[in-house]
Design a protein around this motif. Structure first.
Motif, PDB file in Angstrom:
ATOM      1  N   GLY A  12       0.786  -1.231   0.000  1.00  0.00           N
ATOM      2  CA  GLY A  12       0.000   0.000   0.000  1.00  0.00           C
ATOM      3  C   GLY A  12       0.812   1.272   0.000  1.00  0.00           C
ATOM      4  N   GLY A  13       2.132   1.170  -0.061  1.00  0.00           N
ATOM      5  CA  GLY A  13       2.983   2.348   0.030  1.00  0.00           C
ATOM      6  C   GLY A  13       2.767   3.357  -1.074  1.00  0.00           C
ATOM      7  N   SER A  14       2.688   2.896  -2.292  1.00  0.00           N
ATOM      8  CA  SER A  14       2.494   3.835  -3.409  1.00  0.00           C
ATOM      9  C   SER A  14       1.098   4.454  -3.366  1.00  0.00           C
ATOM     10  CB  SER A  14       2.732   3.133  -4.737  1.00  0.00           C
ATOM     11  OG  SER A  14       1.829   2.055  -4.893  1.00  0.00           O
TER      12      SER A  14
ATOM     13  N   LEU B  16      -2.075   9.266  -2.431  1.00  0.00           N
ATOM     14  CA  LEU B  16      -3.153   9.962  -1.741  1.00  0.00           C
ATOM     15  C   LEU B  16      -2.671  11.269  -1.125  1.00  0.00           C
ATOM     16  CD1 LEU B  16      -6.081   9.861  -0.614  1.00  0.00           C
ATOM     17  CD2 LEU B  16      -5.123   8.719   1.390  1.00  0.00           C
ATOM     18  N   LEU B  17      -1.504  11.235  -0.503  1.00  0.00           N
ATOM     19  CA  LEU B  17      -0.984  12.432   0.165  1.00  0.00           C
ATOM     20  C   LEU B  17      -0.269  13.389  -0.778  1.00  0.00           C
ATOM     21  CD1 LEU B  17       0.320  10.686   3.374  1.00  0.00           C
ATOM     22  CD2 LEU B  17      -1.722  12.095   3.145  1.00  0.00           C
ATOM     23  N   TYR B  18       0.335  12.844  -1.810  1.00  0.00           N
ATOM     24  CA  TYR B  18       1.053  13.660  -2.796  1.00  0.00           C
ATOM     25  C   TYR B  18       0.555  13.279  -4.185  1.00  0.00           C
ATOM     26  CZ  TYR B  18       4.198  14.612   1.082  1.00  0.00           C
ATOM     27  OH  TYR B  18       4.716  14.988   2.284  1.00  0.00           O
ATOM     28  N   PRO B  19      -0.572  13.862  -4.638  1.00  0.00           N
ATOM     29  CA  PRO B  19      -1.139  13.475  -5.936  1.00  0.00           C
ATOM     30  C   PRO B  19      -0.177  13.718  -7.101  1.00  0.00           C
ATOM     31  CG  PRO B  19      -2.586  15.024  -4.792  1.00  0.00           C
ATOM     32  CD  PRO B  19      -1.363  14.863  -3.979  1.00  0.00           C
ATOM     33  N   GLU B  20       0.611  14.756  -6.997  1.00  0.00           N
ATOM     34  CA  GLU B  20       1.614  15.034  -8.030  1.00  0.00           C
ATOM     35  C   GLU B  20       2.964  14.579  -7.497  1.00  0.00           C
ATOM     36  OE1 GLU B  20       1.086  19.176  -8.295  1.00  0.00           O
ATOM     37  OE2 GLU B  20      -0.773  19.018  -9.433  1.00  0.00           O
TER      38      GLU B  20
ATOM     39  N   TRP C 280       5.975  15.297  -8.237  1.00  0.00           N
ATOM     40  CA  TRP C 280       6.985  16.323  -8.013  1.00  0.00           C
ATOM     41  C   TRP C 280       6.822  16.968  -6.639  1.00  0.00           C
ATOM     42  CZ3 TRP C 280       5.460  21.218  -6.917  1.00  0.00           C
ATOM     43  CH2 TRP C 280       4.167  21.576  -7.284  1.00  0.00           C
ATOM     44  N   SER C 281       5.595  17.018  -6.113  1.00  0.00           N
ATOM     45  CA  SER C 281       5.403  17.634  -4.792  1.00  0.00           C
ATOM     46  C   SER C 281       6.054  16.791  -3.694  1.00  0.00           C
ATOM     47  CB  SER C 281       3.915  17.853  -4.515  1.00  0.00           C
ATOM     48  OG  SER C 281       3.230  16.621  -4.448  1.00  0.00           O
ATOM     49  N   LEU C 282       6.085  15.475  -3.870  1.00  0.00           N
ATOM     50  CA  LEU C 282       6.785  14.621  -2.910  1.00  0.00           C
ATOM     51  C   LEU C 282       8.279  14.915  -2.943  1.00  0.00           C
ATOM     52  CD1 LEU C 282       7.040  12.214  -0.941  1.00  0.00           C
ATOM     53  CD2 LEU C 282       7.202  10.752  -2.957  1.00  0.00           C
ATOM     54  N   TYR C 283       8.841  15.014  -4.129  1.00  0.00           N
ATOM     55  CA  TYR C 283      10.272  15.268  -4.248  1.00  0.00           C
ATOM     56  C   TYR C 283      10.651  16.639  -3.693  1.00  0.00           C
ATOM     57  CZ  TYR C 283      10.077  11.209  -7.288  1.00  0.00           C
ATOM     58  OH  TYR C 283       9.860   9.957  -7.786  1.00  0.00           O
ATOM     59  N   VAL C 284       9.815  17.632  -3.948  1.00  0.00           N
ATOM     60  CA  VAL C 284      10.081  18.965  -3.401  1.00  0.00           C
ATOM     61  C   VAL C 284       9.979  18.943  -1.884  1.00  0.00           C
ATOM     62  CG1 VAL C 284       9.226  21.341  -3.309  1.00  0.00           C
ATOM     63  CG2 VAL C 284       9.433  20.194  -5.503  1.00  0.00           C
TER      64      VAL C 284
ATOM     65  N   CYS D 116       1.734  27.498   1.432  1.00  0.00           N
ATOM     66  CA  CYS D 116       0.992  28.643   0.886  1.00  0.00           C
ATOM     67  C   CYS D 116       0.715  28.452  -0.600  1.00  0.00           C
ATOM     68  CB  CYS D 116       1.757  29.939   1.135  1.00  0.00           C
ATOM     69  SG  CYS D 116       1.752  30.434   2.868  1.00  0.00           S
ATOM     70  N   HIS D 117       1.685  27.899  -1.325  1.00  0.00           N
ATOM     71  CA  HIS D 117       1.469  27.625  -2.747  1.00  0.00           C
ATOM     72  C   HIS D 117       0.338  26.610  -2.933  1.00  0.00           C
ATOM     73  CE1 HIS D 117       2.194  26.815  -6.952  1.00  0.00           C
ATOM     74  NE2 HIS D 117       2.372  25.543  -6.666  1.00  0.00           N
ATOM     75  N   ALA D 118       0.344  25.570  -2.091  1.00  0.00           N
ATOM     76  CA  ALA D 118      -0.711  24.552  -2.184  1.00  0.00           C
ATOM     77  C   ALA D 118      -2.074  25.152  -1.849  1.00  0.00           C
ATOM     78  CB  ALA D 118      -0.395  23.381  -1.257  1.00  0.00           C
TER      79      ALA D 118
END
Length: 157
Positions: A44-46, A51-55, A57-61, A110-112
């Motif tokens: 279930g990791g991915s 779910l928490l990081y739909p994009e 790139w947001s996880l990597y940032v 704030c961006h989110a």
């Protein structure tokens, strides 16, 4: 005569991190912990990360902005053995590292919020309030600055 009570010092005479250092560090490194937990839960990791990081790139940032706080966590202790080593230097930089992680995390939040059209959700509101409180604490904490500036006491044998 010491500046703080005896329980605030470790066995080597160095100041321990202030109490609020730990929850602040955990909050500022939350994407790292989520990434580790997702990796530990094989199937279930991915799904959790999606779910928490739909994009992606947001996880990597987020992982990149958590890196300074993670370095501050790594510098907590063990500096008595080598007072000029990398951990001792990171310990002296720990308020700056935590502050940079808090500021960049706040900018991302704030961006989110702007991209969501400032829609209210309790999760976003609580994380935003906690991040603002962390930022205030990091700017005002004398104990954190003294913890970072404390040098190990080298015994002359």
């Amino acid at each position: 005569m010491t500046l703080y009570p005896e329980y605030r010092y470790d066995d080597h005479g160095q100041l321990r991190p202030p109490l609020w250092f730990w929850p602040i560090s955990l909050l500022l490194t939350r994407s790292v912990w989520l990434f580790v937990m997702a990796g530990a839960s094989r199937q279930g990791g991915s799904d959790i990360l999606a779910l928490l990081y739909p994009e992606r790139w947001s996880l990597y940032v987020s992982l990149l902005t958590d890196l300074p706080a993670l370095l501050a966590l790594l510098a907590c202790g063990g500096t008595f053995a080598n007072p000029q080593g990398w951990r001792a230097r990171l310990r002296r930089l720990s308020p700056s590292l935590l502050l940079s992680s808090a500021l960049t995390g706040l900018i991302i939040q704030c961006h989110a919020l702007v991209s969501l059209g400032w829609q209210f959700s309790w999760a976003n509101a609580l994380v935003l309030i906690a991040s603002l409180w962390c930022l205030w604490y990091l700017l005002k904490s004398r104990q954190l600055r003294e913890y970072a500036a404390d040098k190990p006491h080298i015994a002359n044998d």
